[in-house]
Design an enzyme around this catalytic site. Structure first.
Site, PDB file in Angstrom:
ATOM      1  N   SER A  52      12.145  -2.200   6.446  1.00 17.28           N
ATOM      2  CA  SER A  52      11.051  -2.155   7.423  1.00 17.28           C
ATOM      3  C   SER A  52      10.445  -3.653   7.354  1.00 17.28           C
ATOM      4  O   SER A  52      10.030  -4.141   8.540  1.00 17.28           O
ATOM      5  CB  SER A  52      10.067  -1.120   6.835  1.00 17.28           C
ATOM      6  OG  SER A  52       8.894  -1.088   7.917  1.00 17.28           O
ATOM      7  N   HIS A  94      -3.971  -3.534   0.267  1.00 16.54           N
ATOM      8  CA  HIS A  94      -2.545  -3.869  -0.076  1.00 16.54           C
ATOM      9  C   HIS A  94      -3.035  -4.691  -1.523  1.00 16.54           C
ATOM     10  O   HIS A  94      -1.899  -5.164  -2.394  1.00 16.54           O
ATOM     11  CB  HIS A  94      -1.781  -4.962   0.642  1.00 16.54           C
ATOM     12  CG  HIS A  94      -1.286  -4.348   1.823  1.00 16.54           C
ATOM     13  ND1 HIS A  94      -0.706  -3.001   2.047  1.00 16.54           N
ATOM     14  CD2 HIS A  94      -1.174  -4.834   3.144  1.00 16.54           C
ATOM     15  CE1 HIS A  94      -0.787  -2.706   3.366  1.00 16.54           C
ATOM     16  NE2 HIS A  94      -0.690  -3.917   4.070  1.00 16.54           N
ATOM     17  N   LYS A 124       4.253  -1.912   4.481  1.00 15.38           N
ATOM     18  CA  LYS A 124       5.462  -1.309   4.932  1.00 15.38           C
ATOM     19  C   LYS A 124       5.752   0.200   4.207  1.00 15.38           C
ATOM     20  O   LYS A 124       6.917   0.632   4.248  1.00 15.38           O
ATOM     21  CB  LYS A 124       6.712  -2.146   5.023  1.00 15.38           C
ATOM     22  CG  LYS A 124       6.644  -3.593   5.648  1.00 15.38           C
ATOM     23  CD  LYS A 124       5.639  -3.567   6.645  1.00 15.38           C
ATOM     24  CE  LYS A 124       6.267  -3.117   8.057  1.00 15.38           C
ATOM     25  NZ  LYS A 124       5.105  -2.903   9.390  1.00 15.38           N
TER      26      LYS A 124
HETATM   27  P1  A3P Z   1       9.989   1.640   9.545  1.00 15.71           P
HETATM   28  O1  A3P Z   1       9.898   0.269   9.992  1.00 15.71           O
HETATM   29  O2  A3P Z   1      11.070   2.068   8.564  1.00 15.71           O
HETATM   30  O3  A3P Z   1      10.196   2.506  10.885  1.00 15.71           O
HETATM   31  P2  A3P Z   1       3.129   0.224   7.232  1.00 15.71           P
HETATM   32  O4  A3P Z   1       2.069   1.009   8.201  1.00 15.71           O
HETATM   33  O5  A3P Z   1       2.551   0.319   5.845  1.00 15.71           O
HETATM   34  O6  A3P Z   1       3.384  -1.124   7.534  1.00 15.71           O
HETATM   35  O7  A3P Z   1       4.348   0.802   7.186  1.00 15.71           O
HETATM   36  C1  A3P Z   1       5.314   0.915   8.363  1.00 15.71           C
HETATM   37  C2  A3P Z   1       6.340   1.985   8.241  1.00 15.71           C
HETATM   38  O8  A3P Z   1       5.857   3.182   8.313  1.00 15.71           O
HETATM   39  C3  A3P Z   1       7.412   1.740   9.624  1.00 15.71           C
HETATM   40  O9  A3P Z   1       8.487   2.006   9.080  1.00 15.71           O
HETATM   41  C4  A3P Z   1       6.777   2.918  10.324  1.00 15.71           C
HETATM   42  O10 A3P Z   1       7.921   3.384  11.432  1.00 15.71           O
HETATM   43  C5  A3P Z   1       6.587   4.031   9.538  1.00 15.71           C
HETATM   44  N1  A3P Z   1       5.653   4.924   9.711  1.00 15.71           N
HETATM   45  C6  A3P Z   1       4.419   4.980  10.368  1.00 15.71           C
HETATM   46  N2  A3P Z   1       4.186   6.064  11.049  1.00 15.71           N
HETATM   47  C7  A3P Z   1       4.866   6.880  10.538  1.00 15.71           C
HETATM   48  C8  A3P Z   1       5.086   8.425  10.869  1.00 15.71           C
HETATM   49  N3  A3P Z   1       4.206   9.142  11.575  1.00 15.71           N
HETATM   50  N4  A3P Z   1       6.240   9.084  10.357  1.00 15.71           N
HETATM   51  C9  A3P Z   1       7.255   8.096   9.748  1.00 15.71           C
HETATM   52  N5  A3P Z   1       7.091   6.948   9.633  1.00 15.71           N
HETATM   53  C10 A3P Z   1       5.873   6.321   9.928  1.00 15.71           C
END
Ligand code: A3P
Length: 287
Positions: free
Chosen positions: A129, A99, A44
């Site tokens: 998140s 991870h 996340k």
């Molecule tokens: P949120 O749940 O706070 O929106 P991962 O890919 O490591 O699982 O992380 C997911 C988080 O990264 C989510 O956060 C997601 O919305 C955010 N995320 C993915 N792409 C993004 C982008 N282009 N800009 C901002 N946040 C992004």
């Protein structure tokens, strides 16, 4: 801590949905190449975002794979079940994500010159998140109330363990200049600037126009409509975007909408205590 949803790997809980004995054996035997680029994140923290921007940075600005291959096959997780199916199909230089903490990386990682990009995110926003992700993903344990989930998060009773352990493990001095540290918050503030740092770290260049396209393609609102990156290909009974979309808010500081003053003080105290014997500093420390 025991749950039917996870398998245990060196003390870490890993989701059974995407990890099994075969995938972990594949991970351990993986031949890491000198020109591989490995993105490391605690879950996340911006993994999907890096899966979006890294392929075009490595391949002359070409957005084809971003538009045609789902993120999990485009820049695969080294430890997940898809890795053995897609690793040989990746164009060189390969980009992959993991991870895993530093000490669990496969033996060939330590003898290779593969470069690492470590993306950290404010653990308060990571926990928010993750809480919403636990609600929408049927393969993770029910998070309970937000306060209950924060207790589990701080204790490391969540997939891939404690956030502080992960961050600390990847500060190993043996990595020298093989590793670049960036933060999700810097990407939010100045994506183009971060991409320029990544290009510089990887010894690569892109024209200004090509970089503009990569930045534009990596914007939250554009990723949300890319079916190769927004997890809409995953069946609803596995990830229910009606409960919470995978690309949820994409902002820094959403924790302020979730934490009471008391919870915030507790969270800050635990993280500070666990990092106190390190020299690790983050842009959000003073928040
Ligand atoms: P949120 O749940 O706070 O929106 P991962 O890919 O490591 O699982 O992380 C997911 C988080 O990264 C989510 O956060 C997601 O919305 C955010 N995320 C993915 N792409 C993004 C982008 N282009 N800009 C901002 N946040 C992004």
């Amino acid at each position: 801590m025991r749950s039917v949803n996870y398998i245990e790997y060196h003390g870490l809980m890993l989701p059974k949905e995407s990890h099994n004995a075969d995938s972990l054996q594949y991970f351990e035997k993986l031949s890491v190449m000198d020109n591989d680029v490995i993105v490391i994140t605690y879950p996340k923290s911006g993994t999907t975002w890096m899966q979006e921007i890294l392929p075009p940075l490595l391949h002359g600005g070409d957005l084809t794979t971003v538009q045609t291959i789902p993120n999990w096959d485009r820049v695969p997780w080294m430890e997940e079940t898809r890795a053995s199916l897609v690793m040989d199909k990746l164009h060189s230089p390969r980009a992959m994500v993991s991870h895993m903490p530093y000490h669990l990386m496969p033996p060939t990682f330590f003898t290779s010159k593969a470069k690492v990009i470590y993306v950290a995110r404010n653990p308060k926003d990571v926990s928010v998140s993750s809480f919403h992700f636990h609600k929408m993903a049927s393969f993770l344990d029910d998070p309970g109330s937000f306060e209950e989930f924060i207790d589990k998060f701080l204790a490391g009773n969540v997939f891939f363990g404690k956030w502080t352990d992960h961050v600390k493990s990847w500060r190993n001095p043996d990595l020298g200049d093989r590793i670049l540290y960036i933060t999700y918050e810097e990407m939010i503030q100045d994506l183009r600037g971060v991409l320029e740092r990544i290009l510089n770290f990887l010894g690569r260049q892109l024209s200004s126009e090509a970089l503009d396209c990569v930045v534009n393609n990596g914007m939250f609102k554009n990723m949300k409509t890319n079916s190769m990156s927004n997890y809409s290909l995953v069946p609803e009974d596995i990830m229910n975007s009606k409960t919470s979309p995978f690309l949820r808010k994409g902002i820094a500081g959403d924790w302020k909408n979730h934490f009471s003053a008391e919870l915030n003080a507790k969270f800050t105290a635990v993280i500070q205590e666990e990092l106190k014997d390190t020299n690790i500093k983050f842009p959000w420390d003073e928040e």
